[in-house]
Scaffold this active site. Structure first.
Site, PDB file in Angstrom:
ATOM      1  N   ASP A 110      -2.034  10.784  -1.896  1.00 35.91           N
ATOM      2  CA  ASP A 110      -2.315   9.858  -3.308  1.00 35.91           C
ATOM      3  C   ASP A 110      -2.583  10.442  -4.178  1.00 35.91           C
ATOM      4  OD1 ASP A 110      -2.812   8.375   0.045  1.00 35.91           O
ATOM      5  OD2 ASP A 110      -3.283   6.382  -1.074  1.00 35.91           O
ATOM      6  N   ARG A 166       1.175  -1.234  -0.017  1.00 38.09           N
ATOM      7  CA  ARG A 166      -0.159  -0.123   0.414  1.00 38.09           C
ATOM      8  C   ARG A 166       1.267   0.456  -0.337  1.00 38.09           C
ATOM      9  NH1 ARG A 166       2.685   1.554   3.980  1.00 38.09           N
ATOM     10  NH2 ARG A 166       1.080   3.993   3.538  1.00 38.09           N
ATOM     11  N   GLY A 167       0.605   2.579   0.103  1.00 39.14           N
ATOM     12  CA  GLY A 167       1.127   3.762  -0.591  1.00 39.14           C
ATOM     13  C   GLY A 167       1.183   3.931  -1.860  1.00 39.14           C
ATOM     14  N   ALA A 168       1.190   4.728  -2.156  1.00 40.04           N
ATOM     15  CA  ALA A 168       0.535   5.105  -3.352  1.00 40.04           C
ATOM     16  C   ALA A 168       1.701   5.193  -4.482  1.00 40.04           C
ATOM     17  CB  ALA A 168       0.272   6.723  -3.969  1.00 40.04           C
ATOM     18  N   ARG A 189      -7.314   0.275  -6.458  1.00 34.88           N
ATOM     19  CA  ARG A 189      -7.535   0.859  -5.714  1.00 34.88           C
ATOM     20  C   ARG A 189      -7.659   2.572  -6.936  1.00 34.88           C
ATOM     21  NH1 ARG A 189      -4.219   1.235  -0.208  1.00 34.88           N
ATOM     22  NH2 ARG A 189      -6.202   2.423   0.040  1.00 34.88           N
ATOM     23  N   ASN A 201      -5.146  12.468   0.717  1.00 41.90           N
ATOM     24  CA  ASN A 201      -4.298  11.813   1.225  1.00 41.90           C
ATOM     25  C   ASN A 201      -5.521  11.311   2.576  1.00 41.90           C
ATOM     26  OD1 ASN A 201      -1.543  10.651   1.916  1.00 41.90           O
ATOM     27  ND2 ASN A 201      -1.713  12.105   3.895  1.00 41.90           N
ATOM     28  N   LYS A 202      -4.800  10.142   2.867  1.00 42.84           N
ATOM     29  CA  LYS A 202      -4.989   8.862   4.041  1.00 42.84           C
ATOM     30  C   LYS A 202      -6.214  10.100   5.320  1.00 42.84           C
ATOM     31  CE  LYS A 202      -4.913   5.762   4.612  1.00 42.84           C
ATOM     32  NZ  LYS A 202      -6.251   4.934   3.296  1.00 42.84           N
ATOM     33  N   GLN A 215      -0.923   1.981  10.099  1.00 41.83           N
ATOM     34  CA  GLN A 215      -0.738   2.480   9.365  1.00 41.83           C
ATOM     35  C   GLN A 215       0.370   3.009   9.976  1.00 41.83           C
ATOM     36  OE1 GLN A 215      -3.648   2.877   8.303  1.00 41.83           O
ATOM     37  NE2 GLN A 215      -3.232   2.335   5.547  1.00 41.83           N
TER      38      GLN A 215
HETATM   39  O1  MRU Z   1      -4.774   3.178   2.090  1.00 41.28           O
HETATM   40  P1  MRU Z   1      -3.227   3.383   1.777  1.00 41.28           P
HETATM   41  O2  MRU Z   1      -2.054   3.038   2.896  1.00 41.28           O
HETATM   42  O3  MRU Z   1      -3.074   3.003   0.517  1.00 41.28           O
HETATM   43  O4  MRU Z   1      -2.736   4.602   1.984  1.00 41.28           O
HETATM   44  C1  MRU Z   1      -1.575   5.307   2.093  1.00 41.28           C
HETATM   45  C2  MRU Z   1      -1.716   6.680   1.775  1.00 41.28           C
HETATM   46  O5  MRU Z   1      -2.491   7.777   2.547  1.00 41.28           O
HETATM   47  C3  MRU Z   1      -0.069   7.301   1.895  1.00 41.28           C
HETATM   48  O6  MRU Z   1       0.125   9.329   3.305  1.00 41.28           O
HETATM   49  C4  MRU Z   1       0.200   8.218   0.515  1.00 41.28           C
HETATM   50  O7  MRU Z   1      -0.601   7.179  -0.363  1.00 41.28           O
HETATM   51  C5  MRU Z   1       1.509   8.422   0.241  1.00 41.28           C
HETATM   52  S1  MRU Z   1       2.678   7.324   0.557  1.00 41.28           S
HETATM   53  C6  MRU Z   1       3.977   7.834   0.114  1.00 41.28           C
END
Ligand code: MRU
Length: 350
Positions: free
Chosen positions: A240, A51-53, A94, A250-251, A199
């Site tokens: 993201d 996970r993480g963009a 996603r 973002n999250k 996370q």
């Molecule tokens: O749902 P996730 O864990 O994929 O969400 C991740 C985030 O929101 C991060 O802050 C974002 O993707 C940036 S990661 C460098």
């Protein structure tokens, strides 16, 4: 695989397999999952093994290389059909992470230009590795651009995990923090636990611990207390997707932090590669927001936290308006208002 700091291998090729650390099990277990098909990669993206963009983008690019590898097609038309199918399946995993579509486009450029199946297979594999390596270099550059923005003895709040685990390595927001720490050992990081998927508690705290960066884990609803006490003097988060006007997805919970930062006069920085910037969207209202399973809210691992059948909302992301963003840090530099101009220029140069 190396296990510490920014040497964490989030994802890599091992032979003809794509290997990922299972982020759902961290920090309790370090287990690696091997992938031989694009369908397995799609499932790992969807279920948050990775996970993480930016990391999702790398996984998608590798998934396309696997799709080419697994396709029995001998003709261009046959291979293209299989690749288009894989691209659609990976894209649907996603919706908010812009790097996902960006990486698929990078791969599509190859198989739409080339005609020879063996060459396409080789180039897709090669490009996926390049995307991984470029992502790490971009994160290091983001860290270098961002570090001078922070005061001596910075007290930094971060939300979610935008670290080595969320990228090819090093991290975006956590990359900035790593670079700040290299210059000044006297910093402290406030880590939002980041409900519901945790996370922050599970991944960011784990990464900071590995590197000996001082931190303190807080629940999401504690940050206002620390802002009010003047204990936080900077915020840095990842993203993201960033719209053309600088609105930042973002999250979930990031928007709340941005409002608190603004109310307390604390700078709010966003760290992301230009591959997260989506110039096709004029503002954040157009960013698709992923809605995830109710079970993520009502339970954690084996523990039920709410009565069966409890109605749940679970948006995975929110949008921080650009007015709340002090600067966006990319591999191209530090961008401020007017974001419509500064981001377009950054993207043009990338
Ligand atoms: O749902 P996730 O864990 O994929 O969400 C991740 C985030 O929101 C991060 O802050 C974002 O993707 C940036 S990661 C460098």
């Amino acid at each position: 695989m190396a296990k510490t700091g920014y040497n964490i291998k989030t994802i890599e090729w091992q032979g003809d397999e794509v290997v990922m650390i299972d982020q759902r099990l961290l920090p309790l277990k370090e287990k690696y999952i091997r992938h031989q098909t694009w369908q397995e990669v799609a499932s790992s993206i969807k279920t948050m093994v990775i996970r993480g963009a930016p990391a999702i983008g790398v996984a998608a690019a590798m998934g396309m290389a696997l799709a080419a590898q697994q396709s029995p097609a001998e003709t261009y038309a046959g291979l293209k059909k299989d690749l288009d199918l894989a691209a659609k399946g990976l894209f649907e995993t996603r919706p908010t992470a812009y790097n996902l579509g960006w990486a698929l486009q990078q791969q599509a450029r190859i198989y739409e230009k080339e005609a020879e199946p063996a060459r396409i297979r080789r180039l897709l594999r090669q490009r996926s590795q390049e995307i991984l390596e470029e992502d790490i270099s971009m994160c290091v550059a983001i860290g270098e651009h961002g570090a001078p923005l922070f005061p001596d003895g910075a007290r930094i709040l971060t939300h979610c995990n935008a670290g080595a685990l969320a990228t090819g390595g090093y991290g975006t927001a956590l990359g900035v923090i790593r670079s700040v720490f290299k210059r000044d050992r006297n910093i402290k990081v406030y880590v939002d636990e980041t409900r519901p998927f945790l996370q922050g508690a599970r991944l960011t705290a784990w990464e900071l611990e590995q590197e000996g960066i001082p931190y303190c884990l807080i629940t999401d609803n504690m940050s206002g207390y620390f802002f009010k006490k003047g204990e936080i003097n900077a915020v840095v988060v990842g993203s993201d997707r960033i719209a053309a006007n600088g609105d930042v997805a973002n999250k979930i919970g990031t928007y709340t932090v941005s409002v608190l930062a603004k109310a307390h006069g604390v700078p709010f920085y966003v760290a992301a590669p230009t591959s997260t910037v989506d110039l096709s969207l004029p503002d954040g209202s157009h960013i698709p927001i992923e809605e995830r399973e109710p079970a993520e809210v009502t339970r954690f691992r084996d523990c039920e936290c709410a009565a069966p059948g409890t109605p749940v909302c679970n948006p995975a992301f929110d949008v921080t308006p650009h007015e709340n963003v002090t600067a966006i840090i990319t591999e191209a530099g530090v961008h401020r208002e007017p974001f419509a101009e500064t981001l377009a220029a950054a993207k043009k140069g990338s």
